[in-house]
Design a protein around this motif. Structure first.
Motif, PDB file in Angstrom:
ATOM      1  N   GLU A 149       0.818  -1.212   0.000  1.00  6.83           N
ATOM      2  CA  GLU A 149       0.000   0.000   0.000  1.00  6.83           C
ATOM      3  C   GLU A 149       0.851   1.261   0.000  1.00  6.83           C
ATOM      4  OE1 GLU A 149      -3.852   0.365   2.118  1.00  6.83           O
ATOM      5  OE2 GLU A 149      -3.084  -1.349   3.249  1.00  6.83           O
ATOM      6  N   LEU A 150       2.053   1.142   0.505  1.00  6.83           N
ATOM      7  CA  LEU A 150       2.916   2.325   0.564  1.00  6.83           C
ATOM      8  C   LEU A 150       3.441   2.718  -0.816  1.00  6.83           C
ATOM      9  CD1 LEU A 150       4.873   1.678   3.881  1.00  6.83           C
ATOM     10  CD2 LEU A 150       2.800   3.018   3.509  1.00  6.83           C
ATOM     11  N   ASP A 151       3.112   1.933  -1.831  1.00 10.76           N
ATOM     12  CA  ASP A 151       3.382   2.360  -3.196  1.00 10.76           C
ATOM     13  C   ASP A 151       2.435   3.473  -3.634  1.00 10.76           C
ATOM     14  OD1 ASP A 151       5.370   0.456  -3.419  1.00 10.76           O
ATOM     15  OD2 ASP A 151       4.147  -0.979  -4.542  1.00 10.76           O
ATOM     16  N   GLU A 152       1.338   3.650  -2.905  1.00 13.08           N
ATOM     17  CA  GLU A 152       0.322   4.648  -3.266  1.00 13.08           C
ATOM     18  C   GLU A 152       0.684   6.021  -2.702  1.00 13.08           C
ATOM     19  OE1 GLU A 152      -2.115   3.857  -5.239  1.00 13.08           O
ATOM     20  OE2 GLU A 152      -1.822   1.680  -5.212  1.00 13.08           O
ATOM     21  N   GLY A 153       0.617   7.027  -3.563  1.00 10.44           N
ATOM     22  CA  GLY A 153       1.030   8.368  -3.155  1.00 10.44           C
ATOM     23  C   GLY A 153       0.201   8.970  -2.048  1.00 10.44           C
ATOM     24  N   SER A 154      -1.063   8.577  -1.942  1.00  8.40           N
ATOM     25  CA  SER A 154      -1.920   9.136  -0.899  1.00  8.40           C
ATOM     26  C   SER A 154      -1.359   8.847   0.487  1.00  8.40           C
ATOM     27  CB  SER A 154      -3.335   8.557  -1.015  1.00  8.40           C
ATOM     28  OG  SER A 154      -3.309   7.137  -1.003  1.00  8.40           O
ATOM     29  N   ASN A 155      -0.702   7.709   0.649  1.00  7.99           N
ATOM     30  CA  ASN A 155      -0.116   7.381   1.944  1.00  7.99           C
ATOM     31  C   ASN A 155       1.037   8.309   2.295  1.00  7.99           C
ATOM     32  OD1 ASN A 155      -1.621   5.166   3.021  1.00  7.99           O
ATOM     33  ND2 ASN A 155      -0.780   3.880   1.416  1.00  7.99           N
ATOM     34  N   HIS A 156       1.822   8.679   1.324  1.00  8.71           N
ATOM     35  CA  HIS A 156       2.973   9.529   1.606  1.00  8.71           C
ATOM     36  C   HIS A 156       2.548  10.943   1.989  1.00  8.71           C
ATOM     37  CE1 HIS A 156       5.889   6.472   0.522  1.00  8.71           C
ATOM     38  NE2 HIS A 156       5.013   6.109  -0.381  1.00  8.71           N
ATOM     39  N   GLU A 157       1.465  11.406   1.398  1.00  9.42           N
ATOM     40  CA  GLU A 157       0.921  12.691   1.831  1.00  9.42           C
ATOM     41  C   GLU A 157       0.432  12.601   3.277  1.00  9.42           C
ATOM     42  OE1 GLU A 157      -2.066  14.019  -0.863  1.00  9.42           O
ATOM     43  OE2 GLU A 157      -0.759  13.938  -2.612  1.00  9.42           O
ATOM     44  N   ALA A 158      -0.224  11.489   3.612  1.00  9.34           N
ATOM     45  CA  ALA A 158      -0.728  11.311   4.981  1.00  9.34           C
ATOM     46  C   ALA A 158       0.418  11.214   5.977  1.00  9.34           C
ATOM     47  CB  ALA A 158      -1.605  10.062   5.045  1.00  9.34           C
ATOM     48  N   ILE A 159       1.464  10.475   5.623  1.00  8.67           N
ATOM     49  CA  ILE A 159       2.627  10.332   6.502  1.00  8.67           C
ATOM     50  C   ILE A 159       3.260  11.692   6.763  1.00  8.67           C
ATOM     51  CG2 ILE A 159       4.978   9.415   6.646  1.00  8.67           C
ATOM     52  CD1 ILE A 159       3.913   6.970   5.033  1.00  8.67           C
ATOM     53  N   ALA A 160       3.451  12.466   5.693  1.00  6.80           N
ATOM     54  CA  ALA A 160       4.089  13.777   5.834  1.00  6.80           C
ATOM     55  C   ALA A 160       3.251  14.716   6.692  1.00  6.80           C
ATOM     56  CB  ALA A 160       4.332  14.393   4.459  1.00  6.80           C
ATOM     57  N   TYR A 161       1.945  14.733   6.463  1.00  5.91           N
ATOM     58  CA  TYR A 161       1.076  15.642   7.206  1.00  5.91           C
ATOM     59  C   TYR A 161       1.002  15.259   8.677  1.00  5.91           C
ATOM     60  CZ  TYR A 161      -2.934  18.357   8.674  1.00  5.91           C
ATOM     61  OH  TYR A 161      -3.750  19.222   9.362  1.00  5.91           O
ATOM     62  N   ALA A 162       0.817  13.973   8.952  1.00  4.65           N
ATOM     63  CA  ALA A 162       0.671  13.538  10.344  1.00  4.65           C
ATOM     64  C   ALA A 162       1.912  13.860  11.162  1.00  4.65           C
ATOM     65  CB  ALA A 162       0.386  12.039  10.392  1.00  4.65           C
ATOM     66  N   GLY A 163       3.077  13.681  10.562  1.00  8.68           N
ATOM     67  CA  GLY A 163       4.297  14.027  11.278  1.00  8.68           C
ATOM     68  C   GLY A 163       4.424  15.513  11.526  1.00  8.68           C
ATOM     69  N   ALA A 164       4.043  16.306  10.527  1.00  6.32           N
ATOM     70  CA  ALA A 164       4.187  17.758  10.643  1.00  6.32           C
ATOM     71  C   ALA A 164       3.298  18.347  11.720  1.00  6.32           C
ATOM     72  CB  ALA A 164       3.882  18.415   9.298  1.00  6.32           C
ATOM     73  N   VAL A 165       2.098  17.783  11.907  1.00  6.21           N
ATOM     74  CA  VAL A 165       1.173  18.343  12.897  1.00  6.21           C
ATOM     75  C   VAL A 165       1.199  17.567  14.207  1.00  6.21           C
ATOM     76  CG1 VAL A 165      -0.323  19.296  11.112  1.00  6.21           C
ATOM     77  CG2 VAL A 165      -0.821  17.025  12.041  1.00  6.21           C
ATOM     78  N   GLY A 166       2.080  16.579  14.330  1.00  2.35           N
ATOM     79  CA  GLY A 166       2.267  15.873  15.597  1.00  2.35           C
ATOM     80  C   GLY A 166       1.036  15.119  16.071  1.00  2.35           C
ATOM     81  N   LEU A 167       0.475  14.269  15.226  1.00  2.00           N
ATOM     82  CA  LEU A 167      -0.720  13.506  15.611  1.00  2.00           C
ATOM     83  C   LEU A 167      -0.330  12.353  16.534  1.00  2.00           C
ATOM     84  CD1 LEU A 167      -2.917  13.333  12.384  1.00  2.00           C
ATOM     85  CD2 LEU A 167      -3.273  14.705  14.433  1.00  2.00           C
ATOM     86  N   GLU A 168      -0.160  12.674  17.783  1.00  2.00           N
ATOM     87  CA  GLU A 168       0.351  11.728  18.776  1.00  2.00           C
ATOM     88  C   GLU A 168      -0.552  10.516  18.979  1.00  2.00           C
ATOM     89  OE1 GLU A 168       1.655  11.814  23.531  1.00  2.00           O
ATOM     90  OE2 GLU A 168       1.132  13.651  22.457  1.00  2.00           O
ATOM     91  N   ARG A 169      -1.844  10.654  18.755  1.00  2.00           N
ATOM     92  CA  ARG A 169      -2.771   9.541  18.987  1.00  2.00           C
ATOM     93  C   ARG A 169      -2.940   8.650  17.767  1.00  2.00           C
ATOM     94  NH1 ARG A 169      -2.466   7.859  23.220  1.00  2.00           N
ATOM     95  NH2 ARG A 169      -4.602   7.062  23.437  1.00  2.00           N
ATOM     96  N   LEU A 170      -2.154   8.896  16.714  1.00  2.00           N
ATOM     97  CA  LEU A 170      -2.206   8.103  15.496  1.00  2.00           C
ATOM     98  C   LEU A 170      -1.117   7.040  15.505  1.00  2.00           C
ATOM     99  CD1 LEU A 170      -3.253   7.559  12.593  1.00  2.00           C
ATOM    100  CD2 LEU A 170      -1.610   9.282  11.808  1.00  2.00           C
ATOM    101  N   HIS A 171      -1.499   5.803  15.199  1.00  2.00           N
ATOM    102  CA  HIS A 171      -0.569   4.680  15.153  1.00  2.00           C
ATOM    103  C   HIS A 171      -0.788   3.907  13.854  1.00  2.00           C
ATOM    104  CE1 HIS A 171      -1.650   5.601  19.314  1.00  2.00           C
ATOM    105  NE2 HIS A 171      -0.455   5.195  19.666  1.00  2.00           N
TER     106      HIS A 171
END
Length: 233
Positions: A149-171
């Motif tokens: 699934e990590l071949d899909e670009g939508s995941n990389h946008e989600a990974i980048a955004y979640a890290g930038a805004v510090g979504l601590e409750r996301l696993h």
């Protein structure tokens, strides 16, 4: 609020029997069995959710993004009392609620309809953001994705955004069975680390290692667990 203890019903040793009840074509057996231990440890030892609290506002959320292989998920839900065992033999049948992809309106405890690769992690980011906006700091959001699934670009946008805004409750749990088309320099964990995530890479069949990785502290950052299992053949 409190949650009913889900450490009831049937145990891990009964899961192979429960999975054997689900037969038929297009059952994606390897996709399912690769997730069995990962899902079991979450429901047995980590998630704050129960059959009596599937709609409780403060429940933990588990999103199965790897929805094209839901047999292990259904087996664990049955073992934990979310759905009756009697539904399992009808898996994939026309009138069965247990489809080849989970349907959130038909499967008790399912948070999303899934199976289209690349959707689950962005949905998990949205769930974590929604809980934050509501001021709910207790519920954790967990999403299980496959390495392909990590071949899909939508995941990389989600990974980048979640890290930038510090979504601590996301696993995020990535089940790595070496089925991805595109390699990543440094491995899967490195992609998350570059975006500011906390990470752990473990044996995806080792229950204690999974539990320790799931519960590792990660203040101010989302957390990714890469669970390595045998290669898909």
């Amino acid at each position: 609020m409190t949650f009913t203890d889900v450490h009831t019903a049937q145990g891990y040793d009964d899961l192979p029997r429960l999975m054997s009840l689900m037969t038929g074509d297009e059952k994606h057996g390897p996709a399912a069995t690769s997730t069995l231990d990962v899902v079991w440890v979450l429901y047995e030892r980590v998630l704050r959710v129960s059959p009596e609290a599937v709609n409780a506002p403060d429940r933990d959320r588990f999103l199965l993004s790897k929805g094209h292989g839901p047999m292990a998920y259904y087996a664990v839900l049955a073992a934990k009392g979310f759905l009756p065992e009697s539904l399992l033999p009808g898996f994939g049948a026309y009138e069965s609620p247990l489809g080849h992809h989970p349907d959130r309106v038909l499967v008790p405890g399912a948070e999303i309809g899934s199976g289209s690769l690349g959707h689950g992690l962005p949905l998990a980011v949205g769930s974590a953001l929604g809980l934050r906006a509501q001021g709910r700091s207790g519920p954790a959001v967990w999403v299980l994705v496959g390495d392909a699934e990590l071949d899909e670009g939508s995941n990389h946008e989600a990974i980048a955004y979640a890290g930038a805004v510090g979504l601590e409750r996301l696993h995020t749990v990535v089940v790595d069975n070496a089925s991805a088309t595109h390699g990543r320099p440094g491995g899967i964990a490195a992609r998350f680390e570059a975006a500011g995530w906390s990470t752990a890479t473990v044996d995806g069949r080792d229950h204690q290692a999974l539990y320790e990785a799931y519960t590792a502290p990660h203040p101010g950052r989302p957390h990714a667990v890469v669970a390595r299992v045998e290669a898909k053949v």
